[in-house]
Design an enzyme around this catalytic site. Sequence first.
Site, PDB file in Angstrom:
ATOM      1  N   THR A   1       4.404   2.900   2.321  1.00  0.00           N
ATOM      2  CA  THR A   1       4.051   4.192   1.551  1.00  0.00           C
ATOM      3  C   THR A   1       5.438   4.786   1.386  1.00  0.00           C
ATOM      4  O   THR A   1       6.341   4.746   2.308  1.00  0.00           O
ATOM      5  CB  THR A   1       3.118   4.940   2.269  1.00  0.00           C
ATOM      6  OG1 THR A   1       3.069   6.189   1.835  1.00  0.00           O
ATOM      7  CG2 THR A   1       3.497   5.246   3.753  1.00  0.00           C
ATOM      8  N   ASP A   2       5.522   5.825   0.301  1.00  0.00           N
ATOM      9  CA  ASP A   2       6.744   6.810   0.315  1.00  0.00           C
ATOM     10  C   ASP A   2       6.813   7.642   1.416  1.00  0.00           C
ATOM     11  O   ASP A   2       7.894   8.275   1.768  1.00  0.00           O
ATOM     12  CB  ASP A   2       6.803   7.366  -0.870  1.00  0.00           C
ATOM     13  CG  ASP A   2       5.721   8.350  -1.153  1.00  0.00           C
ATOM     14  OD1 ASP A   2       4.899   8.188  -0.345  1.00  0.00           O
ATOM     15  OD2 ASP A   2       5.486   8.656  -2.470  1.00  0.00           O
ATOM     16  N   GLU A   3       5.694   7.640   2.073  1.00  0.00           N
ATOM     17  CA  GLU A   3       5.518   8.938   3.166  1.00  0.00           C
ATOM     18  C   GLU A   3       6.564   8.723   4.257  1.00  0.00           C
ATOM     19  O   GLU A   3       6.915   9.486   5.201  1.00  0.00           O
ATOM     20  CB  GLU A   3       4.333   9.234   3.778  1.00  0.00           C
ATOM     21  CG  GLU A   3       3.318   9.677   2.588  1.00  0.00           C
ATOM     22  CD  GLU A   3       2.069  10.271   2.998  1.00  0.00           C
ATOM     23  OE1 GLU A   3       1.937  10.575   4.246  1.00  0.00           O
ATOM     24  OE2 GLU A   3       1.202  10.435   2.155  1.00  0.00           O
TER      25      GLU A   3
ATOM     26  N   TYR B   1       0.085   9.520  10.459  1.00  0.00           N
ATOM     27  CA  TYR B   1       0.095   8.277   9.671  1.00  0.00           C
ATOM     28  C   TYR B   1       1.398   7.635   9.115  1.00  0.00           C
ATOM     29  O   TYR B   1       1.586   6.572   9.105  1.00  0.00           O
ATOM     30  CB  TYR B   1      -0.810   8.842   8.231  1.00  0.00           C
ATOM     31  CG  TYR B   1      -0.526   7.980   7.108  1.00  0.00           C
ATOM     32  CD1 TYR B   1      -1.349   6.532   7.077  1.00  0.00           C
ATOM     33  CD2 TYR B   1       0.245   8.302   5.963  1.00  0.00           C
ATOM     34  CE1 TYR B   1      -1.193   5.897   6.131  1.00  0.00           C
ATOM     35  CE2 TYR B   1       0.224   7.419   4.855  1.00  0.00           C
ATOM     36  CZ  TYR B   1      -0.502   6.223   4.880  1.00  0.00           C
ATOM     37  OH  TYR B   1      -0.212   5.281   3.753  1.00  0.00           O
TER      38      TYR B   1
ATOM     39  N   LYS C   1       3.134   3.948   9.590  1.00  0.00           N
ATOM     40  CA  LYS C   1       3.482   2.957   8.792  1.00  0.00           C
ATOM     41  C   LYS C   1       4.964   2.782   8.732  1.00  0.00           C
ATOM     42  O   LYS C   1       5.531   1.461   8.590  1.00  0.00           O
ATOM     43  CB  LYS C   1       3.327   3.816   7.194  1.00  0.00           C
ATOM     44  CG  LYS C   1       1.818   3.784   6.789  1.00  0.00           C
ATOM     45  CD  LYS C   1       0.925   2.424   6.732  1.00  0.00           C
ATOM     46  CE  LYS C   1       1.370   1.689   5.490  1.00  0.00           C
ATOM     47  NZ  LYS C   1       0.775   0.531   5.092  1.00  0.00           N
TER      48      LYS C   1
HETATM   49  P1  NAD Z   1      -8.044   2.356   1.990  1.00  0.00           P
HETATM   50  O1  NAD Z   1      -8.168   3.304   3.098  1.00  0.00           O
HETATM   51  O2  NAD Z   1      -8.790   2.915   0.853  1.00  0.00           O
HETATM   52  O3  NAD Z   1      -8.658   0.902   2.293  1.00  0.00           O
HETATM   53  C1  NAD Z   1      -7.932   0.430   3.782  1.00  0.00           C
HETATM   54  C2  NAD Z   1      -8.635  -0.905   4.014  1.00  0.00           C
HETATM   55  O4  NAD Z   1      -8.046  -1.530   5.023  1.00  0.00           O
HETATM   56  C3  NAD Z   1     -10.103  -0.648   3.985  1.00  0.00           C
HETATM   57  O5  NAD Z   1     -10.907  -1.720   3.252  1.00  0.00           O
HETATM   58  C4  NAD Z   1     -10.518  -1.020   5.399  1.00  0.00           C
HETATM   59  O6  NAD Z   1     -11.716  -1.643   5.599  1.00  0.00           O
HETATM   60  C5  NAD Z   1      -9.252  -1.945   5.797  1.00  0.00           C
HETATM   61  N1  NAD Z   1      -8.955  -1.941   7.333  1.00  0.00           N
HETATM   62  C6  NAD Z   1      -8.767  -0.738   7.869  1.00  0.00           C
HETATM   63  N2  NAD Z   1      -8.517  -0.991   9.290  1.00  0.00           N
HETATM   64  C7  NAD Z   1      -8.600  -2.442   9.371  1.00  0.00           C
HETATM   65  C8  NAD Z   1      -8.482  -3.261  10.430  1.00  0.00           C
HETATM   66  N3  NAD Z   1      -8.141  -2.992  11.638  1.00  0.00           N
HETATM   67  N4  NAD Z   1      -8.713  -4.802  10.044  1.00  0.00           N
HETATM   68  C9  NAD Z   1      -8.895  -5.119   8.773  1.00  0.00           C
HETATM   69  N5  NAD Z   1      -8.900  -4.068   7.761  1.00  0.00           N
HETATM   70  C10 NAD Z   1      -8.849  -2.971   8.071  1.00  0.00           C
HETATM   71  O7  NAD Z   1      -6.498   2.641   1.594  1.00  0.00           O
HETATM   72  P2  NAD Z   1      -5.485   2.303   0.365  1.00  0.00           P
HETATM   73  O8  NAD Z   1      -5.436   3.803  -0.269  1.00  0.00           O
HETATM   74  O9  NAD Z   1      -6.115   1.361  -0.551  1.00  0.00           O
HETATM   75  O10 NAD Z   1      -4.420   1.937   1.060  1.00  0.00           O
HETATM   76  C11 NAD Z   1      -3.830   0.581   1.006  1.00  0.00           C
HETATM   77  C12 NAD Z   1      -2.403   0.421   1.516  1.00  0.00           C
HETATM   78  O11 NAD Z   1      -1.558   1.041   0.454  1.00  0.00           O
HETATM   79  C13 NAD Z   1      -2.281   1.125   3.079  1.00  0.00           C
HETATM   80  O12 NAD Z   1      -1.433   0.294   3.596  1.00  0.00           O
HETATM   81  C14 NAD Z   1      -1.622   2.365   2.348  1.00  0.00           C
HETATM   82  O13 NAD Z   1      -0.734   2.691   3.566  1.00  0.00           O
HETATM   83  C15 NAD Z   1      -0.750   1.865   1.447  1.00  0.00           C
HETATM   84  N6  NAD Z   1      -0.452   3.048   0.443  1.00  0.00           N
HETATM   85  C16 NAD Z   1      -1.447   3.930  -0.091  1.00  0.00           C
HETATM   86  C17 NAD Z   1      -1.129   4.758  -1.074  1.00  0.00           C
HETATM   87  C18 NAD Z   1      -2.310   5.477  -1.596  1.00  0.00           C
HETATM   88  O14 NAD Z   1      -1.866   6.446  -2.401  1.00  0.00           O
HETATM   89  N7  NAD Z   1      -3.490   5.411  -1.323  1.00  0.00           N
HETATM   90  C19 NAD Z   1       0.144   4.692  -1.609  1.00  0.00           C
HETATM   91  C20 NAD Z   1       1.231   3.787  -1.075  1.00  0.00           C
HETATM   92  C21 NAD Z   1       0.729   3.031  -0.112  1.00  0.00           C
HETATM   93  O1  DAU Z   2       2.302   9.091  -0.926  1.00  0.00           O
HETATM   94  C1  DAU Z   2       1.502   7.883  -0.470  1.00  0.00           C
HETATM   95  C2  DAU Z   2       0.519   8.452  -0.012  1.00  0.00           C
HETATM   96  O2  DAU Z   2      -0.492   9.223  -0.589  1.00  0.00           O
HETATM   97  C3  DAU Z   2      -0.393   7.215   0.843  1.00  0.00           C
HETATM   98  O3  DAU Z   2       0.537   6.620   1.823  1.00  0.00           O
HETATM   99  C4  DAU Z   2      -1.935   7.724   1.566  1.00  0.00           C
HETATM  100  O4  DAU Z   2      -2.268   6.648   2.154  1.00  0.00           O
HETATM  101  C5  DAU Z   2      -2.562   8.630   0.717  1.00  0.00           C
HETATM  102  O5  DAU Z   2      -3.614   9.073   1.399  1.00  0.00           O
HETATM  103  C6  DAU Z   2      -1.714   9.716  -0.132  1.00  0.00           C
HETATM  104  O6  DAU Z   2      -1.223  10.731   1.036  1.00  0.00           O
HETATM  105  P1  DAU Z   2      -1.626  12.300   0.709  1.00  0.00           P
HETATM  106  O7  DAU Z   2      -1.642  13.154   2.046  1.00  0.00           O
HETATM  107  O8  DAU Z   2      -0.460  12.803  -0.207  1.00  0.00           O
HETATM  108  O9  DAU Z   2      -2.863  12.340  -0.129  1.00  0.00           O
HETATM  109  P2  DAU Z   2      -3.907  13.244  -0.285  1.00  0.00           P
HETATM  110  O10 DAU Z   2      -4.972  12.820  -1.330  1.00  0.00           O
HETATM  111  O11 DAU Z   2      -4.613  13.288   1.189  1.00  0.00           O
HETATM  112  O12 DAU Z   2      -3.413  14.539  -0.475  1.00  0.00           O
HETATM  113  C7  DAU Z   2      -2.722  14.913  -1.786  1.00  0.00           C
HETATM  114  C8  DAU Z   2      -2.219  16.439  -1.800  1.00  0.00           C
HETATM  115  O13 DAU Z   2      -3.181  17.305  -1.963  1.00  0.00           O
HETATM  116  C9  DAU Z   2      -1.464  16.667  -0.373  1.00  0.00           C
HETATM  117  O14 DAU Z   2      -0.382  17.815  -0.570  1.00  0.00           O
HETATM  118  C10 DAU Z   2      -2.691  17.476   0.575  1.00  0.00           C
HETATM  119  C11 DAU Z   2      -3.412  18.085  -0.705  1.00  0.00           C
HETATM  120  N1  DAU Z   2      -4.904  18.221  -0.363  1.00  0.00           N
HETATM  121  C12 DAU Z   2      -5.570  17.155  -0.031  1.00  0.00           C
HETATM  122  C13 DAU Z   2      -6.955  17.251   0.243  1.00  0.00           C
HETATM  123  C14 DAU Z   2      -7.716  15.982   0.697  1.00  0.00           C
HETATM  124  C15 DAU Z   2      -5.691  19.548  -0.668  1.00  0.00           C
HETATM  125  O15 DAU Z   2      -5.068  20.376  -1.054  1.00  0.00           O
HETATM  126  N2  DAU Z   2      -6.652  19.732  -0.501  1.00  0.00           N
HETATM  127  C16 DAU Z   2      -7.572  18.416  -0.053  1.00  0.00           C
HETATM  128  O16 DAU Z   2      -8.826  18.751   0.298  1.00  0.00           O
END
Ligand code: NAD
Ligand code: DAU
Length: 351
Positions: A132-134, A157, A161
């Site tokens: 992730t970019d975080e 988190y 990562k």
């Molecule tokens: P998600 O939470 O929707 O899905 C995570 C999946 O991992 C689920 O299917 C869960 O059952 C599985 N999982 C969790 N713990 C596990 C374990 N111990 N063993 C096996 N499986 C397990 O997550 P996502 O948003 O799809 O993110 C997927 C990946 O991409 C993550 O590594 C996250 O850090 C990365 N990522 C997410 C975003 C985003 O915007 N969502 C952006 C950049 C990177």
């Molecule tokens: O940047 C990549 C990341 O993006 C991934 O690595 C994470 O897995 C993914 O969850 C996401 O993280 P964020 O914290 O940016 O996403 P989230 O949707 O939780 O929140 C987006 C923005 O909105 C953040 O600034 C917090 C704000 N927010 C979020 C929620 C859930 C609100 O203002 N209200 C809310 O209820």
Amino acid sequence: MSKTILITGGAGFIGSHVVRLFVNKYPQYTIVNGDALTYAGNLENLTDVQQAPNYIFEKIDITNEKGMDELVSKWAFDAVIHLAAESHVDRSIVDPLAFVRTNVLGTAVLLNTCRKHWGGDYAGKLFYHVSTDEVYGSLGEEGFFTETTPYDPRSPYSASKASSDHFVMAYYHTYHMPVVMSNCSNNYGSHHFPEKLIPLMINNIKNSRPLPVYGKGENVRDWLWVEDHARAIDTIFHKGVAGEKYNIGGFNEWKNIDLVHLLCNIMDRKLDREPGTSARLIEYVKDRAGHDLRYAIDATKINRELGWNPSLQFEEGLEKTVDWYLNNEGWVEDVTSGNYQKYYEDQYVRR
Ligand code: NAD
Ligand code: DAU
């Protein structure tokens, strides 16, 4: 060329899009979706490919050393695409150790299991880590994250990562394991669990519930269509250079409050509500602890070296996303009620 690929976290939001793309695009590959099915993993995300001859599901927890060893013995994977993680920042603030377990320990177990089974013969092997970019921390008003930006994680988190990223690079340098890694910005699209900003807002607008905006809503995120992320993973998997990392982003920055207003406008139109109706649901609530101000990815490297580009304009992607949620109300009900756990039992345990 045929390959057997383990995709971890394939039942989650991004993982299910990656599984779908690989199963459909590469019939010569065997795709094993290894997922623990936590609250975020949902096999209903993959009903369209579950009967495909090149798709297999294995319920597996990546922190379970013995289980991972058996899984890798059974399938002799050529490659791993590792997405399994605890992914929600707010949950990491409540329960940081769950993130250490899955994201740090789980990644290390996976790496070590591959090292053991690949036995130093890495010909044709690849470990692809999805990050992730975080990990880069928080930007001010200016600038972008590049691949050389120093790590500065600020939430449990992102710290977990970042730690997993370091383990991946340690296996590259110490054991010469072929690894690639990508660090992506915020994804949006279908099958996104409604604890995250966009699906949560869509669901609350639909049900005329308050729209909780953290702090002043001034935080900025760079949004990317999830299918573009899956395409980028495909590109890096096939063309990326071992030992390299690639940033993925949409060059698409939005302040949270502007994004919520845009969603309100789209939903008013789609639900035939008076313009301005949904925006009245906005409530400014207590800010997230340690809330990163701004993320913005410089995705020049993947564009220049591998030819990847985002395909979809944000407004078009948001319209499609809203339509998907409005047409799939049952999915939202199931994932918020836990019904999908029953789906797993019916589909895989009782038959
Ligand atoms: P998600 O939470 O929707 O899905 C995570 C999946 O991992 C689920 O299917 C869960 O059952 C599985 N999982 C969790 N713990 C596990 C374990 N111990 N063993 C096996 N499986 C397990 O997550 P996502 O948003 O799809 O993110 C997927 C990946 O991409 C993550 O590594 C996250 O850090 C990365 N990522 C997410 C975003 C985003 O915007 N969502 C952006 C950049 C990177
Ligand atoms: O940047 C990549 C990341 O993006 C991934 O690595 C994470 O897995 C993914 O969850 C996401 O993280 P964020 O914290 O940016 O996403 P989230 O949707 O939780 O929140 C987006 C923005 O909105 C953040 O600034 C917090 C704000 N927010 C979020 C929620 C859930 C609100 O203002 N209200 C809310 O209820």
